[in-house]
Design an enzyme around this catalytic site. Sequence first.
Site, PDB file in Angstrom:
ATOM      1  N   SER A 172       5.935  11.510  15.845  1.00  0.00           N
ATOM      2  CA  SER A 172       6.229  10.079  15.942  1.00  0.00           C
ATOM      3  C   SER A 172       5.350   9.388  16.039  1.00  0.00           C
ATOM      4  O   SER A 172       4.421   8.982  15.093  1.00  0.00           O
ATOM      5  CB  SER A 172       7.265  10.354  17.229  1.00  0.00           C
ATOM      6  OG  SER A 172       7.954   8.908  17.177  1.00  0.00           O
TER       7      SER A 172
ATOM      8  N   ASP B 180      16.746  12.206  10.609  1.00  0.00           N
ATOM      9  CA  ASP B 180      16.133  11.326  11.428  1.00  0.00           C
ATOM     10  C   ASP B 180      16.469   9.796  11.568  1.00  0.00           C
ATOM     11  O   ASP B 180      16.337   9.259  10.399  1.00  0.00           O
ATOM     12  CB  ASP B 180      14.684  11.336  11.048  1.00  0.00           C
ATOM     13  CG  ASP B 180      13.714  10.738  12.235  1.00  0.00           C
ATOM     14  OD1 ASP B 180      14.132   9.865  12.959  1.00  0.00           O
ATOM     15  OD2 ASP B 180      12.467  11.324  12.390  1.00  0.00           O
TER      16      ASP B 180
ATOM     17  N   HIS C 235      15.061  13.158  15.062  1.00  0.00           N
ATOM     18  CA  HIS C 235      13.838  12.559  15.804  1.00  0.00           C
ATOM     19  C   HIS C 235      13.703  13.473  16.930  1.00  0.00           C
ATOM     20  O   HIS C 235      13.627  12.949  18.098  1.00  0.00           O
ATOM     21  CB  HIS C 235      14.052  11.242  15.938  1.00  0.00           C
ATOM     22  CG  HIS C 235      12.744  10.660  16.152  1.00  0.00           C
ATOM     23  ND1 HIS C 235      11.872  10.354  15.255  1.00  0.00           N
ATOM     24  CD2 HIS C 235      11.839  10.082  17.047  1.00  0.00           C
ATOM     25  CE1 HIS C 235      10.602   9.680  15.318  1.00  0.00           C
ATOM     26  NE2 HIS C 235      10.739   9.538  16.637  1.00  0.00           N
TER      27      HIS C 235
END
Length: 265
Positions: free
Chosen positions: A77, A214, A242
């Site tokens: 991320s 995601d 995610h």
Amino acid sequence: MLLVMGLGAQGTAWPDDLCGKLRDGGRYVVRYDNRDTGLSGRVDYAARPYTLTDLADDAVGLLDGLGVGAAHVVGASMGGMIAQEIALRHPGRVLTLTAIMSTAAALDPQTGTFRGSERHPRLVEWDTRQLSEPPATDEQLIQARLDLARILSGSLAPFDEAATREIIARDFTRAGDVTHTMQNHVRAVMASRDRSELVGSITSPTLVIHGTEDLMAPFEQGRALAAAIPGSVLVPIEGMGHTLPAPALPRIASEILRHTSRVGV
């Protein structure tokens, strides 16, 4: 192997099982708390603003402190964004680059999402609820994080509410309220440069791992990142959101070990 975690998350957010698989594959694994997270120091952002390039320099400073000349850098991320900055600013320190559920795009302050994507309605709803009814107690803070984790979980595995709550509560006990951290990291991302045109100069062998479900950094972000970095490899994980769900960890570890085995220390 340096593991760089994402927005508001502590180094302990890297699953023990993933770290164990990487270790069993012969890698010496380092995970750490970014500035403003976990057991690292807190920052008054107004007085001492920082960007992702500063967090990249922090990571290289850690390598210096450990006496490591170059490492396989793996970021998740926002950690993947930091990893890109390490590769851009300190190319000699990066043996290989792996970006998981990440992007090179800037965060659009108007939409709250990465340029080229739209904020998912479920995330907009969560954002609105946090603004209209800000969590006021420890339990409410934990519940808000739990609600977000559920939204981001994807369909690869059933959402384990009890286990997720336990992890969030553990992190809360370790470092306290993460609201300050998340706010500062959002500011840092917004203040950082768009890397969409810059990542084409990355020379480190690059692996991009991205979930097809995601909602935070939609799959097209991972696809665009892989397309922008010459010679990179894109590995889609079907049903992954995610997050780093247990069923995906063997595949993720295997892909990282294969990728990093191509370049020696």
